[in-house]
Motif scaffolding. Sequence first.
Motif, PDB file in Angstrom:
ATOM      1  N   PRO A 241       0.830  -1.212   0.000  1.00  0.00           N
ATOM      2  CA  PRO A 241       0.000   0.000   0.000  1.00  0.00           C
ATOM      3  C   PRO A 241       0.859   1.253   0.000  1.00  0.00           C
ATOM      4  O   PRO A 241       1.947   1.282   0.586  1.00  0.00           O
ATOM      5  CB  PRO A 241      -0.805  -0.125   1.300  1.00  0.00           C
ATOM      6  CG  PRO A 241      -0.808  -1.585   1.613  1.00  0.00           C
ATOM      7  CD  PRO A 241       0.513  -2.104   1.123  1.00  0.00           C
ATOM      8  N   SER A 242       0.361   2.307  -0.646  1.00  0.00           N
ATOM      9  CA  SER A 242       1.152   3.524  -0.793  1.00  0.00           C
ATOM     10  C   SER A 242       1.408   4.223   0.538  1.00  0.00           C
ATOM     11  O   SER A 242       2.315   5.044   0.639  1.00  0.00           O
ATOM     12  CB  SER A 242       0.445   4.493  -1.749  1.00  0.00           C
ATOM     13  OG  SER A 242      -0.836   4.856  -1.254  1.00  0.00           O
ATOM     14  N   ASP A 243       0.612   3.892   1.575  1.00  0.00           N
ATOM     15  CA  ASP A 243       0.839   4.535   2.874  1.00  0.00           C
ATOM     16  C   ASP A 243       1.874   3.791   3.714  1.00  0.00           C
ATOM     17  O   ASP A 243       2.185   4.206   4.823  1.00  0.00           O
ATOM     18  CB  ASP A 243      -0.472   4.657   3.648  1.00  0.00           C
ATOM     19  CG  ASP A 243      -1.109   3.308   3.947  1.00  0.00           C
ATOM     20  OD1 ASP A 243      -0.755   2.318   3.277  1.00  0.00           O
ATOM     21  OD2 ASP A 243      -1.974   3.246   4.835  1.00  0.00           O
ATOM     22  N   GLN A 244       2.409   2.689   3.195  1.00  0.00           N
ATOM     23  CA  GLN A 244       3.466   1.965   3.891  1.00  0.00           C
ATOM     24  C   GLN A 244       4.805   2.250   3.225  1.00  0.00           C
ATOM     25  O   GLN A 244       4.879   2.697   2.086  1.00  0.00           O
ATOM     26  CB  GLN A 244       3.188   0.458   3.882  1.00  0.00           C
ATOM     27  CG  GLN A 244       1.962   0.058   4.667  1.00  0.00           C
ATOM     28  CD  GLN A 244       1.775  -1.453   4.696  1.00  0.00           C
ATOM     29  OE1 GLN A 244       2.671  -2.218   4.325  1.00  0.00           O
ATOM     30  NE2 GLN A 244       0.598  -1.892   5.139  1.00  0.00           N
ATOM     31  N   GLY A 245       5.875   1.969   3.947  1.00  0.00           N
ATOM     32  CA  GLY A 245       7.203   2.202   3.408  1.00  0.00           C
ATOM     33  C   GLY A 245       7.545   1.215   2.311  1.00  0.00           C
ATOM     34  O   GLY A 245       6.887   0.183   2.139  1.00  0.00           O
ATOM     35  N   PRO A 246       8.598   1.501   1.549  1.00  0.00           N
ATOM     36  CA  PRO A 246       9.029   0.591   0.495  1.00  0.00           C
ATOM     37  C   PRO A 246       9.587  -0.696   1.084  1.00  0.00           C
ATOM     38  O   PRO A 246       9.879  -0.782   2.270  1.00  0.00           O
ATOM     39  CB  PRO A 246      10.121   1.384  -0.223  1.00  0.00           C
ATOM     40  CG  PRO A 246      10.663   2.280   0.836  1.00  0.00           C
ATOM     41  CD  PRO A 246       9.486   2.666   1.690  1.00  0.00           C
ATOM     42  N   LYS A 247       9.731  -1.697   0.219  1.00  0.00           N
ATOM     43  CA  LYS A 247      10.298  -2.956   0.668  1.00  0.00           C
ATOM     44  C   LYS A 247      11.805  -2.834   0.836  1.00  0.00           C
ATOM     45  O   LYS A 247      12.491  -2.229   0.015  1.00  0.00           O
ATOM     46  CB  LYS A 247       9.994  -4.065  -0.342  1.00  0.00           C
ATOM     47  CG  LYS A 247       8.556  -4.544  -0.332  1.00  0.00           C
ATOM     48  CD  LYS A 247       8.382  -5.713  -1.277  1.00  0.00           C
ATOM     49  CE  LYS A 247       6.969  -6.264  -1.220  1.00  0.00           C
ATOM     50  NZ  LYS A 247       6.794  -7.421  -2.129  1.00  0.00           N
TER      51      LYS A 247
END
Length: 342
Positions: A241-247
């Motif tokens: 999701p865009s509200d979480q940080g990148p992998k």
Amino acid sequence: MIRVWAAAILIWGSVTAPLFASDLTHTLLSFEELQGWDEDRHEEALEVFLNTCPDMRDPDWRSLCALAQQRPPAKSFFELFFRPVKIEDDRRPLFTGYFEPELNGSLTPTVRHRYPIYREPAEAKAANPWYTRQQIETGDFMRGYEIAWVDDPVELFFLQIQGSGRIRLPGGRMIRVGYGGSNGHEYRSVGVELVRRGVYKAHQVSAEVIKNWVRRNPVEGQALLWHNPSFVFFRRIDDVPSDQGPKGAMNRSITTMRSIAVDPAYTPLGAPVWIEKGGATRINRLMIAQDTGSAIKGPQRADIFFGTGAEAGRQAGKLRDPGRMVVLLPIQRAYAMLSEQL
């Protein structure tokens, strides 16, 4: 965020290869020796630890992860089941920062959005090296490989430096792209090149300084970016999701100011790490080693994740400070490491 080239390489070039294990020293510390330990918000670190500890395979880590999933009091959990170990060699400690860029873009080319983000062609995957950056950007053989188009070629160059980012589409919807391959050419530092030309002194160079210089000097600036023949391809990442940080390197989202990139030759991925960063703005905080980077070499070397967007980029780009990092290891592992040193 699996970055191909971290900011330190951008400015300073390649980094010395790791020393032999015999050059390492391990020092067992007490929690009382960690500056600011009692004042940290340990429950935040515990949540970040829980994000990736299920993927750790060694039995001692798996046991601690199972215990952490019961949500014990965070500070007591770390103090009871871990021991702080400082791992060091003769290289100076260094903290830098990284971030996730956010660019304006479109899924179709427009007058404003003219600069393509490419996925990797099969020919590039098979060849090593493939075409150079200049050849890719000026040729017509990449049609059909576009993921999106953005409005700023300089930010696109720095997106490749970071290796992943978010694209804000018209209307506000976000898509995320991540590292999808490279053309196989060796990276050349544009910051080092500016210093070599006498444009700046080494201590003056930062990501923002480079961006501003390229924009003020569009013709010379384009040539400067082409000085680096390395080119990064991307892939869409639709499962975060865009509200979480990148992998990060553990294939899980990383967390602003709680995740760091480390050298896994010295620090286990997923391990808690106590950070004491010096410099003008000091940071004493428990973070989790959840990422790696090509410039992150050595036991006292870490890259702090500052988050997403322009402000995070400005903060990360200014960071180049000394300090100390201390790995929290399971008790038996910590004492076994010390006994091997004797």
